[in-house]
Design a protein around this motif. Sequence first.
Motif, mmCIF file in Angstrom:
data_model
loop_
_atom_site.group_PDB
_atom_site.id
_atom_site.type_symbol
_atom_site.label_atom_id
_atom_site.label_comp_id
_atom_site.label_asym_id
_atom_site.label_seq_id
_atom_site.Cartn_x
_atom_site.Cartn_y
_atom_site.Cartn_z
ATOM 1 N N SER A 132 5.748 -0.337 22.027
ATOM 2 C CA SER A 132 7.034 0.181 22.492
ATOM 3 C C SER A 132 7.143 1.697 22.307
ATOM 4 C CB SER A 132 8.171 -0.504 21.740
ATOM 5 O OG SER A 132 8.143 -0.138 20.369
ATOM 6 N N ASP A 133 8.123 2.280 22.989
ATOM 7 C CA ASP A 133 8.402 3.699 22.866
ATOM 8 C C ASP A 133 9.358 3.955 21.697
ATOM 9 O OD1 ASP A 133 6.873 4.356 25.095
ATOM 10 O OD2 ASP A 133 8.568 4.085 26.465
ATOM 11 N N TYR A 134 9.292 5.176 21.151
ATOM 12 C CA TYR A 134 10.237 5.666 20.139
ATOM 13 C C TYR A 134 10.216 4.835 18.854
ATOM 14 C CZ TYR A 134 11.708 7.737 24.508
ATOM 15 O OH TYR A 134 11.710 8.379 25.730
ATOM 16 N N PHE A 135 9.052 4.286 18.525
ATOM 17 C CA PHE A 135 8.869 3.580 17.246
ATOM 18 C C PHE A 135 8.613 4.626 16.161
ATOM 19 C CE2 PHE A 135 5.998 2.000 13.978
ATOM 20 C CZ PHE A 135 6.625 0.833 13.570
ATOM 21 N N CYS A 136 9.106 4.362 14.957
ATOM 22 C CA CYS A 136 8.784 5.219 13.817
ATOM 23 C C CYS A 136 8.788 4.376 12.544
ATOM 24 C CB CYS A 136 9.759 6.380 13.699
ATOM 25 S SG CYS A 136 11.501 5.919 13.559
ATOM 26 N N ALA A 137 8.139 4.874 11.516
ATOM 27 C CA ALA A 137 8.056 4.130 10.259
ATOM 28 C C ALA A 137 7.944 5.093 9.093
ATOM 29 C CB ALA A 137 6.850 3.187 10.273
ATOM 30 N N THR A 138 8.492 4.688 7.958
ATOM 31 C CA THR A 138 8.374 5.467 6.725
ATOM 32 C C THR A 138 8.420 4.527 5.528
ATOM 33 O OG1 THR A 138 9.276 7.345 5.478
ATOM 34 C CG2 THR A 138 10.873 5.854 6.452
ATOM 35 N N GLY A 139 7.717 4.886 4.465
ATOM 36 C CA GLY A 139 7.741 4.082 3.247
ATOM 37 C C GLY A 139 7.030 2.745 3.385
ATOM 38 N N ILE A 140 6.099 2.629 4.337
ATOM 39 C CA ILE A 140 5.394 1.371 4.595
ATOM 40 C C ILE A 140 3.890 1.598 4.480
ATOM 41 C CG2 ILE A 140 4.988 -0.497 6.243
ATOM 42 C CD1 ILE A 140 7.892 -0.329 5.426
ATOM 43 N N THR A 141 3.166 0.640 3.914
ATOM 44 C CA THR A 141 1.709 0.659 3.910
ATOM 45 C C THR A 141 1.214 -0.324 4.960
ATOM 46 O OG1 THR A 141 1.535 1.234 1.562
ATOM 47 C CG2 THR A 141 -0.384 0.199 2.581
ATOM 48 N N PHE A 142 0.465 0.177 5.941
ATOM 49 C CA PHE A 142 -0.166 -0.675 6.944
ATOM 50 C C PHE A 142 -1.606 -0.902 6.498
ATOM 51 C CE2 PHE A 142 3.099 1.742 9.241
ATOM 52 C CZ PHE A 142 3.815 0.705 9.836
ATOM 53 N N GLU A 143 -2.001 -2.160 6.405
ATOM 54 C CA GLU A 143 -3.312 -2.465 5.824
ATOM 55 C C GLU A 143 -4.034 -3.543 6.618
ATOM 56 O OE1 GLU A 143 -4.305 -3.414 1.307
ATOM 57 O OE2 GLU A 143 -3.620 -5.219 2.338
ATOM 58 N N ASN A 144 -5.348 -3.402 6.714
ATOM 59 C CA ASN A 144 -6.192 -4.501 7.165
ATOM 60 C C ASN A 144 -7.041 -4.891 5.959
ATOM 61 O OD1 ASN A 144 -8.412 -6.091 8.250
ATOM 62 N ND2 ASN A 144 -7.674 -5.454 10.261
ATOM 63 N N SER A 145 -6.859 -6.123 5.484
ATOM 64 C CA SER A 145 -7.450 -6.532 4.205
ATOM 65 C C SER A 145 -8.775 -7.267 4.335
ATOM 66 C CB SER A 145 -6.452 -7.416 3.442
ATOM 67 O OG SER A 145 -6.046 -8.516 4.239
ATOM 68 N N VAL A 146 -9.398 -7.195 5.521
ATOM 69 C CA VAL A 146 -10.689 -7.855 5.673
ATOM 70 C C VAL A 146 -11.703 -7.222 4.706
ATOM 71 C CG1 VAL A 146 -11.570 -6.327 7.490
ATOM 72 C CG2 VAL A 146 -12.386 -8.684 7.345
ATOM 73 N N VAL A 147 -12.582 -8.049 4.169
ATOM 74 C CA VAL A 147 -13.636 -7.559 3.274
ATOM 75 C C VAL A 147 -14.914 -7.419 4.094
ATOM 76 C CG1 VAL A 147 -14.975 -8.005 1.201
ATOM 77 C CG2 VAL A 147 -12.566 -8.683 1.288
ATOM 78 N N ALA A 148 -15.311 -6.198 4.350
ATOM 79 C CA ALA A 148 -16.474 -5.945 5.197
ATOM 80 C C ALA A 148 -17.772 -6.219 4.443
ATOM 81 C CB ALA A 148 -16.454 -4.506 5.693
ATOM 82 N N VAL A 149 -18.705 -6.851 5.122
ATOM 83 C CA VAL A 149 -20.038 -7.090 4.561
ATOM 84 C C VAL A 149 -20.927 -5.928 4.994
ATOM 85 C CG1 VAL A 149 -22.039 -8.611 4.535
ATOM 86 C CG2 VAL A 149 -19.729 -9.577 4.693
ATOM 87 N N PRO A 150 -21.491 -5.168 4.058
ATOM 88 C CA PRO A 150 -22.334 -4.027 4.429
ATOM 89 C C PRO A 150 -23.440 -4.443 5.396
ATOM 90 C CG PRO A 150 -21.911 -4.015 2.071
ATOM 91 C CD PRO A 150 -21.384 -5.330 2.599
ATOM 92 N N GLY A 151 -23.498 -3.764 6.530
ATOM 93 C CA GLY A 151 -24.514 -4.060 7.524
ATOM 94 C C GLY A 151 -24.202 -5.280 8.371
ATOM 95 N N GLY A 152 -23.060 -5.917 8.134
ATOM 96 C CA GLY A 152 -22.702 -7.113 8.882
ATOM 97 C C GLY A 152 -22.274 -6.805 10.301
#
Length: 209
Positions: A132-152
Motif C-alpha cells: 500500500s501507499d503512505y505506510f510508515c512504522a516506528t518502534g517495531i522490529t521486523f525479523e525473519n527468524s529462519v536459521v540458515a544452513v551455511p552453504g545450503g
Amino acid sequence: MGFVGWDDVKLGLGKERLDVKEERNRSRVIVVDKCGKGDSVTVQGAVDMVPPHNSERVKIYIRPGIYRSSRFAISWCREKVLVPDSKPYISFIGNINRTSETVITWNNKASDKGKDGGELGTYRSASVTVESDYFCATGITFENSVVAVPGGYGMQAVALRTAVFGEYQCRGKGADRKKRVEWSKTFSFEEVRPFLGVKFIGGEQWLRL
C-alpha cells in the motif's frame, strides 16, 4: 494526504484504546495485544480491520511481544503479515523505548514451497509485505527468524518487503547494511547528484513527487 508526516508515527498512549463497537472510529487507532487485551491478538487481524480503500490515517499500536507466524507457532497467530494495496494510510507504531521487544517475525526462506507448489524465492519469503501507499512504522522490529544452513540451497530470506522505502534512525536487528540483500546499497555521490536539487521534505512533511 499525499505525504507521510511526523504525526503519522506518533501516538498519545492515553488515547491508545479504540472501542471498535463505535459506529465511527474517531481516534482511528487499533490496538494489538498478543495477550488479548487489545482489539486484535495479531497484527494481520488489525490490518484486516482497516476498511478497503481507506482514505484516512489509521494507527495500529502494537504492544510489546513477539508476533510469530510459522508452522511451529502457537495458535494465536497463523499468517504472515500483508498490507494490501487497497489499504493505504496505515501506521505500525510500537513503544520506541521497547523496539527490541516488539517483534513481527516469520521463518520462510527462498527454497520453501508456496501454496502453488513452487519455491517462494527471496521476494515472497518476507515476514511483512507492504503493497500500500503512505505506510510508515516506528518502534517495531521486523525479523525473519529462519536459521540458515551455511552453504545450503535457497537460504535467502527477507524480513520486510516494500516497493519504495526510506529510513530514519534505523537501529537494532537489520540496521547493519552489510547483512542486507544485494540490491540494498549505499549510493555514491555521483549516483545521488541528480537528486540533490530535489526537495523531498517541506517543514515536517514528506512531499508527494
